[in-house]
Write an enzyme that holds these catalytic residues in place. Structure first.
Site, PDB file in Angstrom:
ATOM      1  N   CYS A 123       0.823  -1.197   0.000  1.00 31.45           N
ATOM      2  CA  CYS A 123       0.000   0.000   0.000  1.00 31.45           C
ATOM      3  C   CYS A 123       0.857   1.248   0.000  1.00 31.45           C
ATOM      4  CB  CYS A 123      -0.854   0.058   1.274  1.00 31.45           C
ATOM      5  SG  CYS A 123      -2.219  -1.096   1.297  1.00 31.45           S
ATOM      6  N   CYS A 125      -2.809   4.827   2.725  1.00 27.72           N
ATOM      7  CA  CYS A 125      -3.955   3.957   2.409  1.00 27.72           C
ATOM      8  C   CYS A 125      -5.019   4.046   3.503  1.00 27.72           C
ATOM      9  CB  CYS A 125      -3.523   2.510   2.258  1.00 27.72           C
ATOM     10  SG  CYS A 125      -4.900   1.413   1.819  1.00 27.72           S
ATOM     11  N   CYS A 148      -2.181  -2.876  -3.702  1.00 25.00           N
ATOM     12  CA  CYS A 148      -3.513  -2.767  -3.099  1.00 25.00           C
ATOM     13  C   CYS A 148      -4.479  -2.182  -4.123  1.00 25.00           C
ATOM     14  CB  CYS A 148      -3.424  -1.863  -1.865  1.00 25.00           C
ATOM     15  SG  CYS A 148      -4.992  -1.365  -1.165  1.00 25.00           S
ATOM     16  N   CYS A 164      -5.781   1.620  -2.681  1.00 28.32           N
ATOM     17  CA  CYS A 164      -4.998   2.867  -2.723  1.00 28.32           C
ATOM     18  C   CYS A 164      -4.114   2.967  -3.963  1.00 28.32           C
ATOM     19  CB  CYS A 164      -4.160   3.009  -1.446  1.00 28.32           C
ATOM     20  SG  CYS A 164      -2.859   1.770  -1.285  1.00 28.32           S
TER      21      CYS A 164
HETATM   22 ZN   LIG Z   1      -3.921   0.151   0.219  1.00 29.54          ZN
END
Ligand SMILES: [Zn+2]
Length: 349
Positions: free
Chosen positions: A37, A41, A68, A71
């Site tokens: 991330c 995030c 991810c 994000c």
């Molecule tokens: Zn994330």
């Protein structure tokens, strides 16, 4: 050919604060879920033990992790270009620009662009345009000319909306915060409480950070240019009040605060202070109270960006359905705080 990696403790502090200014400087690998991330995030924070930091996305992928989907950590540079282009367009425009028009410039869908813009600035494009108008009005006010002239020159429909948009803000002057606390002296101490080691820091105006399991290093990260002084006579009196408030929660409104966020973050923090002890709100209720019922995720981020735990009672926000939700300092402290206040708690989380 590894990039110079910043200190893991600093990374973790940035992750807990969802500090956007660290996006692009490292990514957070979550070993338990196999994803990585960006630091800001909005997803729930993983346990520290499951986290490994990487200087770049490439290194995280080399370690077998996937980006991810929430994000989109690989899009940081593209997002930044898009937001900067949109800000330039908003500033140059005579008339408010439609979201769709801004999105087209960036190649994002309007919904996705709105999310990216809000994540970067803390405000939707429309709210950003309004804040810009407010800033121009303030600038015009400091020059010559009549108040109402300044208001109309800045594009407001009338005086009442101007005063509404310029309601009192909290604390430290924006420039001091933007400069990492330059010219500001911050007194601080770590004290033992029933909730564990608690960091309290304050400027001459009020408490600027209250957190758990942190020390001087966290302050240096947040206020790199401030003068940090441990203890102090005046500070001791304030510290005593803060500890008393934490140990026997009630009305904290007599304790001065010095916090600074975006207009929306400050609106969220004001609403948090209106939640009486013993009561809780959901993130959706908080977003609605702050005037943006659809900005549930942004309200959650504003909650997470709160610098002054307990006194700005972000622990009084729980998930729809009753689960405790997250807390920067761990659910155990959140649960203890709510229990102290006599809130009715869900059975588990
Ligand atoms: Zn994330």
């Amino acid at each position: 050919m590894t990039d110079a990696m910043i200190d893991p403790d600093e990374c973790w502090t940035a992750v807990l604060a969802r500090d956007r200014s660290y996006d692009g400087r490292f990514v957070t690998g979550v070993l338990s879920t196999g994803i990585y991330c960006r630091p800001s995030c909005a997803a729930r924070h993983p346990a520290r033990g499951n986290v490994r930091f990487f200087a770049t996305s490439a290194e995280a992928r080399a370690a077998g992790l996937r980006p991810c989907k929430r994000c989109l950590p690989d899009d940081v540079a593209r997002d930044e270009r898009a937001v900067l282009a949109a800000i330039a367009a908003i500033k140059a425009a005579e008339q408010p620009l439609a979201l769709a028009a801004l999105a087209v410039e960036t190649g994002y869908s309007p919904t996705h662009f709105q999310r990216v813009f809000t994540r970067h600035t803390g405000l939707s494009p429309a709210a950003y345009a309004r804040a810009l108008m407010a800033e121009r009005a303030r600038e015009a006010l400091t020059g010559e000319g009549q108040v109402t002239e300044a208001i109309y020159a800045a594009g407001y429909s009338g005086p009442s909306r101007f005063y509404d948009a310029n309601r009192e803000r909290l604390g430290m002057t924006p420039s001091a915060w933007a400069n990492g606390g330059r010219g500001v002296t911050i007194h601080w101490a770590v004290v033992e409480t029933s909730l564990g080691a608690m960091l309290v820091a304050a400027t001459a105006k009020g408490v600027c950070r209250l957190s758990f399991d942190e020390g001087r290093a966290a302050l240096e990260t947040r206020f790199p240019n401030a003068e940090l002084v441990e203890g102090g006579a005046d500070f001791a009196a304030l510290l005593e009040q803060v500890v008393a408030a934490v140990e026997a929660p009630g009305d904290f409104s007599h304790i001065p605060l010095d916090v600074k966020g975006t207009a929306f973050q400050e609106a969220v923090w004001r609403e948090l202070q209106r939640i009486p002890p013993g009561e809780t709100r959901t993130y959706a209720e908080l977003a609605a109270a702050a005037g943006k019922p659809r900005a549930v995720r942004a309200a959650g981020s504003a909650n997470g960006a709160n610098n002054v735990a307990v006194l700005i009672p972000c622990h009084r926000v729980i998930r729809t359905g009753g689960a405790l939700g997250g807390y920067a300092y761990g659910l155990e402290i959140k649960r203890k705080l709510l229990e102290k206040e006599g809130a009715v708690l869900p059975l588990g989380d």
